[in-house]
Scaffold this active site. Structure first.
Site, PDB file in Angstrom:
ATOM      1  N   ARG A 169      46.564  43.027 -10.177  1.00 53.50           N
ATOM      2  CA  ARG A 169      45.547  43.298 -10.695  1.00 53.50           C
ATOM      3  C   ARG A 169      46.250  44.428 -11.451  1.00 53.50           C
ATOM      4  O   ARG A 169      47.399  45.496 -11.277  1.00 53.50           O
ATOM      5  CB  ARG A 169      43.809  44.447  -9.760  1.00 53.50           C
ATOM      6  N   ASN A 192       0.393   1.760   6.312  1.00 52.23           N
ATOM      7  CA  ASN A 192       0.700   1.110   5.864  1.00 52.23           C
ATOM      8  C   ASN A 192       0.599   1.798   4.568  1.00 52.23           C
ATOM      9  O   ASN A 192       0.674   1.492   3.704  1.00 52.23           O
ATOM     10  CB  ASN A 192      -1.079   0.163   5.904  1.00 52.23           C
ATOM     11  N   ARG A 211       0.830  -1.058  -0.322  1.00 50.71           N
ATOM     12  CA  ARG A 211       0.071   0.172  -0.287  1.00 50.71           C
ATOM     13  C   ARG A 211       0.719   1.311   0.305  1.00 50.71           C
ATOM     14  O   ARG A 211      -0.153   2.662  -0.259  1.00 50.71           O
ATOM     15  CB  ARG A 211      -1.162  -0.332   1.149  1.00 50.71           C
ATOM     16  N   GLY A 267      -6.149  -5.728  14.720  1.00 47.42           N
ATOM     17  CA  GLY A 267      -7.010  -6.716  15.765  1.00 47.42           C
ATOM     18  C   GLY A 267      -7.539  -6.165  16.646  1.00 47.42           C
ATOM     19  O   GLY A 267      -7.149  -6.051  17.145  1.00 47.42           O
ATOM     20  N   LYS A 297      32.389  25.946   2.352  1.00 47.60           N
ATOM     21  CA  LYS A 297      32.721  23.982   2.661  1.00 47.60           C
ATOM     22  C   LYS A 297      33.686  23.703   3.398  1.00 47.60           C
ATOM     23  O   LYS A 297      34.850  24.384   2.597  1.00 47.60           O
ATOM     24  CB  LYS A 297      32.143  23.649   1.800  1.00 47.60           C
TER      25      LYS A 297
HETATM   26  C1  UD1 Z   1      -1.113  -6.548  12.983  1.00 50.30           C
HETATM   27  C2  UD1 Z   1      -1.696  -7.674  13.782  1.00 50.30           C
HETATM   28  C3  UD1 Z   1      -3.059  -7.055  13.959  1.00 50.30           C
HETATM   29  C4  UD1 Z   1      -2.366  -5.462  14.812  1.00 50.30           C
HETATM   30  C5  UD1 Z   1      -1.165  -4.796  13.282  1.00 50.30           C
HETATM   31  C6  UD1 Z   1      -0.686  -3.409  14.566  1.00 50.30           C
HETATM   32  C7  UD1 Z   1      -1.594  -9.991  12.470  1.00 50.30           C
HETATM   33  C8  UD1 Z   1      -2.030 -11.138  11.909  1.00 50.30           C
HETATM   34  N1  UD1 Z   1      -2.754  -8.261  12.894  1.00 50.30           N
HETATM   35  O1  UD1 Z   1      -1.784  -6.145  11.602  1.00 50.30           O
HETATM   36  O2  UD1 Z   1      -3.804  -7.585  15.392  1.00 50.30           O
HETATM   37  O3  UD1 Z   1      -3.801  -4.447  15.449  1.00 50.30           O
HETATM   38  O4  UD1 Z   1      -0.698  -5.265  13.113  1.00 50.30           O
HETATM   39  O5  UD1 Z   1      -0.123  -2.332  13.912  1.00 50.30           O
HETATM   40  O6  UD1 Z   1      -0.206 -10.145  13.309  1.00 50.30           O
HETATM   41  N2  UD1 Z   1       5.600  -8.507   8.400  1.00 50.30           N
HETATM   42  C9  UD1 Z   1       6.553  -9.738   7.860  1.00 50.30           C
HETATM   43  N3  UD1 Z   1       6.577 -10.943   7.226  1.00 50.30           N
HETATM   44  C10 UD1 Z   1       5.008 -12.100   6.711  1.00 50.30           C
HETATM   45  C11 UD1 Z   1       4.085 -10.507   7.326  1.00 50.30           C
HETATM   46  C12 UD1 Z   1       4.241  -9.214   7.701  1.00 50.30           C
HETATM   47  O7  UD1 Z   1       7.991  -9.605   8.567  1.00 50.30           O
HETATM   48  O8  UD1 Z   1       4.872 -12.344   6.554  1.00 50.30           O
HETATM   49  C13 UD1 Z   1       5.700  -7.786   9.119  1.00 50.30           C
HETATM   50  C14 UD1 Z   1       5.702  -6.636   8.511  1.00 50.30           C
HETATM   51  O9  UD1 Z   1       6.981  -6.017   8.059  1.00 50.30           O
HETATM   52  C15 UD1 Z   1       5.308  -5.387  10.128  1.00 50.30           C
HETATM   53  C16 UD1 Z   1       4.546  -6.739  10.642  1.00 50.30           C
HETATM   54  O10 UD1 Z   1       4.781  -7.383  10.395  1.00 50.30           O
HETATM   55  O11 UD1 Z   1       6.279  -4.550   9.809  1.00 50.30           O
HETATM   56  C17 UD1 Z   1       2.768  -6.764  10.916  1.00 50.30           C
HETATM   57  O12 UD1 Z   1       2.572  -6.721   9.748  1.00 50.30           O
HETATM   58  P1  UD1 Z   1       1.474  -5.365   8.518  1.00 50.30           P
HETATM   59  O13 UD1 Z   1       0.544  -6.705   7.728  1.00 50.30           O
HETATM   60  O14 UD1 Z   1       1.700  -4.797   8.635  1.00 50.30           O
HETATM   61  O15 UD1 Z   1       0.002  -6.221   9.971  1.00 50.30           O
HETATM   62  P2  UD1 Z   1      -0.957  -5.474  10.122  1.00 50.30           P
HETATM   63  O16 UD1 Z   1      -1.998  -5.791   8.925  1.00 50.30           O
HETATM   64  O17 UD1 Z   1      -1.274  -4.202   9.740  1.00 50.30           O
HETATM   65 CA    CA Z   2       0.575  -2.640   9.386  1.00 51.62          CA
END
Ligand code: UD1
Ligand code: CA
Length: 466
Positions: free
Chosen positions: A447, A235, A16, A141, A358
Site C-alpha cells: 500500500r 389438480n 387447472r 371416484g 464460493k
Molecule cells: C382419478 C380417478 C378417480 C380418483 C382420482 C384420485 C379416473 C377416471 N378417475 O380422477 O377415481 O378418485 O384419480 O386422484 O381414473 N392421465 C393420463 N392420461 C389421460 C388422463 C389422465 O396419463 O388421458 C393421468 C394424469 O396425468 C394424472 C392421472 O392420470 O396423473 C389422473 O388423471 P386425472 O385427470 O387427474 O384424474 P382425476 O379426475 O383426478
Molecule cells: Ca387428479
C-alpha cells in the site's frame, strides 16, 4: 420369479394448474410430484417402472431417471387409455402384478403399497383398489359397495347419482392388478365405441374396469388405507398448497419424533429427503431442502436456507444461505453469510457476518469474521482474515485461485489478486493489495506509504487563517 412392476400415469395436461410446465413436475416440499410417486413405488418394493407421458412429454421424459421406461400417450383419452399405452411393458410382466399410480397424487406411502400388495396376493384378487374415507369426497371416484359390502363399482363425480355423491369412501387412484387380467379387461373397455352419446370423444376411465373384471368372474376388492392423507391429488394450485401443508406437517412430525427440536414451526419447511441428527434445533424461517444432511446438536436458523448441504455436529448456522456445500463439526456460520456451491468449511471455522464464500476450501479453525468475499480459494487452517477482505478471482475473462497457508494472518481490507499465494504464518498488512506471492513467515506491505502534510488545512484557501 416375475418381478412386480408399476405403471405411473403422468400424461395429463393438468389444465387447472394454469401452468406452462408439466403438471407432474409441480413440487411438493420442493420435490416434483412425479418423483414422490416413483420413490413411493420403489420403496414399496416395485422393481420395474413405466411412466405414461403425453402432455409436454419430452420435458417429463428428460426429468426422469433414464432407468425408468416411458410409454407415450399421444392422444389424451383418459386413464384407461393411458394404461393401455403401456401394453408392451405389461405383457412383459405377464403373470405378475402391476401397481398403477397417479403421478398427481404424491402422498401415497410405500407402507400402504406393500400392505395392499400382501392383501392382493393373499386374496388372489385380479384387482385391489386402494381406497380411503375422506371428509370431502368431491371430485374423487366413489367406492360403491354391494349390500354384502363387497365392491360393486367405482363411480366418477360426473356420473355419480346424488346418493352416490354422499359416499365418503373414495378411490385413491392407486391399484394392484394382475397384469393379464388388466390387459384383458382394458381391451374390452377400449373396444367399446370411441364416441359418447352426445358425439364428443369418449374418455376411457380406468375406473370402469372394476365392473368389467367382476363381469369376467374375477375378484375385485377395495383395500382400506388407514389415512385419508394418502389420497389427495393436486389438480390446481390451491390443492397444491393443501398437499404441501399435509406433507410439511408430516415431515416436521417425523423429525420431532426422532429427536429434532422445532420450538416454533413458523416458516420452517423441510424437504422429504433431508436427514437431521438428534438434539439439533431448527429455528423459525428455516428452509432445508435437497439432499441436505445435518448432524446432531446443531442450531440451524433462524431465517436460513440450506440446500444440498452436508453439515456436521455442533454447528451453528444463523441467517445463512448455503447451497451444494459441506460444513464440518463445530463451525459457526452467520449471521448473514452466503455459502455458494462448492464451499468446503472445515472444523471449528468461524464465518462471520456479511461474508460470501464460493468454490473454496476453508481449513479447520480459520476465522473469516466480517464483511469478506472468498471465491475460488484454498485457505489452510487457523488463518485469521481481517475485516473487509476480497479475493480478486476474476479478471473479466478467467477465474484464478488464491492459496493461503496455515496460520497466515490477512490484514483488514486486503485485496488478494489471484492467482496468488500467501505462505504459512505470513502476515499481510492492513489495506494491502497483494499481487505477488508472499513467502512463508514474511510480512507483505502493499500500500502507499502514509504522507503527513503539516498545517495543510490551515494553509488551504478559503479557510486560510492568518
Ligand atoms: C382419478 C380417478 C378417480 C380418483 C382420482 C384420485 C379416473 C377416471 N378417475 O380422477 O377415481 O378418485 O384419480 O386422484 O381414473 N392421465 C393420463 N392420461 C389421460 C388422463 C389422465 O396419463 O388421458 C393421468 C394424469 O396425468 C394424472 C392421472 O392420470 O396423473 C389422473 O388423471 P386425472 O385427470 O387427474 O384424474 P382425476 O379426475 O383426478
Ligand atoms: Ca387428479
Amino acid at each position: 420369479m416375475i418381478k412386480n412392476c408399476a405403471v405411473i400415469l403422468a400424461a395429463g395436461e393438468g389444465k387447472r394448474m394454469k401452468s406452462s410446465h408439466p403438471k407432474v413436475l409441480c413440487e411438493i416440499l420442493f420435490k416434483p410430484m412425479i418423483d414422490w410417486v416413483t420413490a413411493c413405488a420403489v420403496e414399496g418394493g416395485v422393481a420395474d417402472l413405466c411412466v405414461v407421458i403425453g402432455h409436454l412429454s419430452e420435458v417429463v421424459r428428460s426429468h426422469l431417471n433414464p432407468s425408468i421406461e416411458t410409454a407415450l400417450q399421444s392422444e389424451l383419452l383418459g386413464t384407461g387409455h393411458a394404461v393401455m399405452q403401456a401394453k408392451d411393458f405389461l405383457k412383459r410382466h405377464g403373470s405378475g402384478n402391476v401397481l398403477i399410480l397417479n403421478a398427481d397424487a404424491p402422498l401415497m406411502d410405500s407402507e400402504t403399497i406393500s400392505n395392499s400388495l400382501n392383501f392382493h396376493v393373499r386374496n388372489e384378487n385380479a384387482v385391489t383398489v386402494i381406497a380411503a374415507k375422506v371428509e370431502n369426497p368431491f371430485g374423487y371416484g366413489r367406492i360403491v359397495r354391494k349390500d354384502d359390502d363387497t365392491l360393486l363399482k367405482i363411480v366418477e363425480e360426473k356420473e355419480a347419482t346424488d346418493e352416490e355423491k354422499e359416499i365418503k369412501e373414495v378411490n385413491s387412484g392407486a391399484y394392484w392388478f394382475n397384469c393379464q387380467a388388466l390387459l384383458t379387461a382394458l381391451e374390452r373397455i377400449i373396444a367399446k365405441k370411441n364416441v359418447a352419446a352426445d358425439g364428443s370423444k369418449k374418455e376411457y376411465y380406468l375406473t370402469d374396469i372394476i365392473e368389467v373384471i367382476l363381469g369376467l368372474g374375477l375378484k375385485a376388492t377395495a383395500f382400506n388405507a388407514e389415512s385419508p392423507h394418502l389420497v389427495p391429488g393436486a389438480n390446481d394450485r390451491v390443492q397444491l398448497l393443501q398437499l404441501n401443508e399435509i406433507a410439511k406437517k408430516a415431515v416436521l412430525k417425523k423429525h420431532m419424533l426422532a429427536g429434532v427440536s422445532i420450538p416454533c414451526a413458523d416458516g420452517v419447511i423441510i424437504g422429504p429427503d433431508v436427514v437431521i441428527g438428534r438434539d439439533t434445533v431448527i429455528l423459525p424461517g428455516t428452509i432445508l431442502k435437497g439432499k441436505t444432511i445435518i448432524g446432531s446438536d446443531c442450531t440451524i436458523g433462524p431465517n436460513s436456507l440450506v440446500d444440498n448441504t452436508v453439515i456436521g455436529c455442533n454447528v451453528t448456522l444463523n441467517n445463512t444461505q448455503s447451497v451444494d456445500s459441506v460444513i464440518a463439526d463445530e463451525a459457526q456460520i452467520g449471521p448473514f453469510v452466503r455459502l455458494r456451491p462448492n464451499s468446503n468449511i472445515g472444523k471449528g471455522v468461524r464465518v462471520g457476518n456479511f461474508v460470501e464464500i464460493k468454490n473454496s476450501n476453508i481449513g479447520d479453525g480459520t476465522k473469516i469474521s466480517h464483511l469478506s468475499y472468498i471465491g475460488d480459494s484454498d485457505f489452510g487452517s487457523d488463518i485469521n482474515v481481517g475485516c473487509g477482505c476480497a479475493t480478486v478471482n476474476y479478471n473479466g475473462s478467467t477465474k484464478s485461485r488464491t492459496v493461503v497457508g496455515n496460520d497466515a494472518f490477512i490484514g483488514c481490507h486486503n485485496s488478494l489478486v489471484a492467482p496468488v499465494s500467501i505462505g504459512e504464518r505470513a502476515y499481510t498488512a492492513a489495506g494491502s493489495t497483494i499481487t505477488e506471492d508472499v513467502p512463508a513467515d514474511s510480512l507483505a506491505l502493499a500500500r502507499a506509504r502514509q504522507v503527513i502534510k503539516k498545517d495543510w488545512v490551515k494553509n488551504k484557501s478559503p479557510y486560510k487563517k492568518k
